[in-house]
Design a protein around this motif. Structure first.
Motif, PDB file in Angstrom:
ATOM      1  N   PHE A  30      33.896  44.079  35.694  1.00  0.00           N
ATOM      2  CA  PHE A  30      35.323  44.079  36.037  1.00  0.00           C
ATOM      3  C   PHE A  30      35.592  43.429  37.389  1.00  0.00           C
ATOM      4  O   PHE A  30      36.727  43.042  37.675  1.00  0.00           O
ATOM      5  N   GLY A  31      34.556  43.297  38.202  1.00  0.00           N
ATOM      6  CA  GLY A  31      34.704  42.570  39.455  1.00  0.00           C
ATOM      7  C   GLY A  31      34.927  41.083  39.251  1.00  0.00           C
ATOM      8  O   GLY A  31      35.331  40.379  40.180  1.00  0.00           O
ATOM      9  N   ARG A  32      34.669  40.583  38.037  1.00  0.00           N
ATOM     10  CA  ARG A  32      34.902  39.171  37.705  1.00  0.00           C
ATOM     11  C   ARG A  32      36.341  38.911  37.267  1.00  0.00           C
ATOM     12  O   ARG A  32      36.711  37.758  37.037  1.00  0.00           O
ATOM     13  N   LEU A  33      37.136  39.970  37.116  1.00  0.00           N
ATOM     14  CA  LEU A  33      38.477  39.844  36.554  1.00  0.00           C
ATOM     15  C   LEU A  33      39.536  40.175  37.592  1.00  0.00           C
ATOM     16  O   LEU A  33      39.312  40.989  38.493  1.00  0.00           O
ATOM     17  N   SER A  34      40.696  39.560  37.457  1.00  0.00           N
ATOM     18  CA  SER A  34      41.814  39.872  38.344  1.00  0.00           C
ATOM     19  C   SER A  34      43.113  39.508  37.646  1.00  0.00           C
ATOM     20  O   SER A  34      43.151  38.642  36.768  1.00  0.00           O
ATOM     21  N   GLY A  35      44.174  40.191  38.055  1.00  0.00           N
ATOM     22  CA  GLY A  35      45.492  39.901  37.494  1.00  0.00           C
ATOM     23  C   GLY A  35      46.429  41.067  37.714  1.00  0.00           C
ATOM     24  O   GLY A  35      46.044  42.228  37.513  1.00  0.00           O
ATOM     25  N   ALA A  36      47.648  40.761  38.128  1.00  0.00           N
ATOM     26  CA  ALA A  36      48.634  41.817  38.352  1.00  0.00           C
ATOM     27  C   ALA A  36      49.180  42.353  37.031  1.00  0.00           C
ATOM     28  O   ALA A  36      49.450  43.545  36.893  1.00  0.00           O
TER      29      ALA A  36
END
Length: 246
Positions: A30-36
């Motif tokens: 999950f550290g590879r993912l991002s998004g509001a």
């Protein structure tokens, strides 16, 4: 109804077991993912939903009402809606990230990439997580257990053996709407006693739908108890593929 359409409806048969038995995902993934703004497709009972809510606002679309009910309790900050993603109306505001964890292969291949692209803003990312059982762990058991499958499931190929992690292909649907994907791989092991391994098997669609599943599970249970002291280790490969919308 195709096998894909039929089998993808089986998971809600025992939502409590599904939540208890299904493994979580490696937290570093999950550290590879991002998004509001995040859309999750096929959350099941929320194994990936909960960590996704720590990244942003999550809307999750789940086919099974029974699984969705558990996901709402497990990940209370997520908005969980019931329906088939293929028919779910997209909101006016696009998402930054679309995630599907061990569910993407159940979607209609004719529309899944196009609809994921339509759900994303320009430059937004599609993340597809897949889970594979690979060679390792209690290797002798996973060779011996094929006799049980050959006995009770006539579709089992003879002498089937697990592939090493290196032999699992890096697969991602080709689409002009997405850039080339990046792949991240995580290998890990989980210990099961006889009861928890039987529980796990009964969350797999091909086992749920098998007419002789009770005989198969009894045979496997007997094998674990008599030859493996009631304990086996399963090795997993979790693969994350991330592609940005063109």
């Amino acid at each position: 109804m195709t096998d894909r359409e039929r089998l993808r409806t089986t998971f809600g048969e025992d939502a409590t077991r599904y939540h208890r038995a299904r493994p979580a995902y490696p937290p570093q993934l999950f550290g590879r993912l991002s998004g509001a703004r995040i859309l999750e497709i096929g959350p099941g009972t929320g194994q990936a939903t909960l960590p996704l809510t720590r990244l942003g606002s999550v809307t999750a679309v789940e086919l099974s009402p029974e699984l969705a009910a558990v996901a709402r309790v497990h990940a209370p900050l997520a908005r969980v809606e019931v329906g088939a993603f293929e028919e779910w109306p997209l909101p006016a505001e696009p998402f930054d990230l679309v995630v599907s964890a061990t569910a993407f292969h159940w979607l209609d291949p004719a529309v899944r990439m196009t609809k994921c692209a339509a759900a994303l803003r320009a430059g937004g990312a599609l993340a597809v997580i897949s889970t594979h059982h690979v060679a390792g762990g209690t290797e002798e058991f996973f060779a011996d257990v094929q006799e049980c499958y050959e006995r009770w499931d006539p579709s089992t190929p003879p002498n089937l053996r697990l592939s090493p992690a290196a032999g699992i292909p890096r697969e991602f649907d080709e689409s002009d709407e997405f850039e080339a994907p990046e792949f991240f791989r995580y290998e890990w092991e989980q210990v099961y006693d006889t009861e928890t391994y039987a529980d796990l098997l009964l969350t797999y669609s091909n086992h749920i739908a098998l007419p002789t599943r009770d005989q198969l599970i009894a045979d496997i249970t007997r094998l674990i108890n008599t030859r493996y002291d009631g304990r086996v280790v399963k090795r997993y490969l979790t693969q994350l593929a991330v592609a940005h919308r063109s």
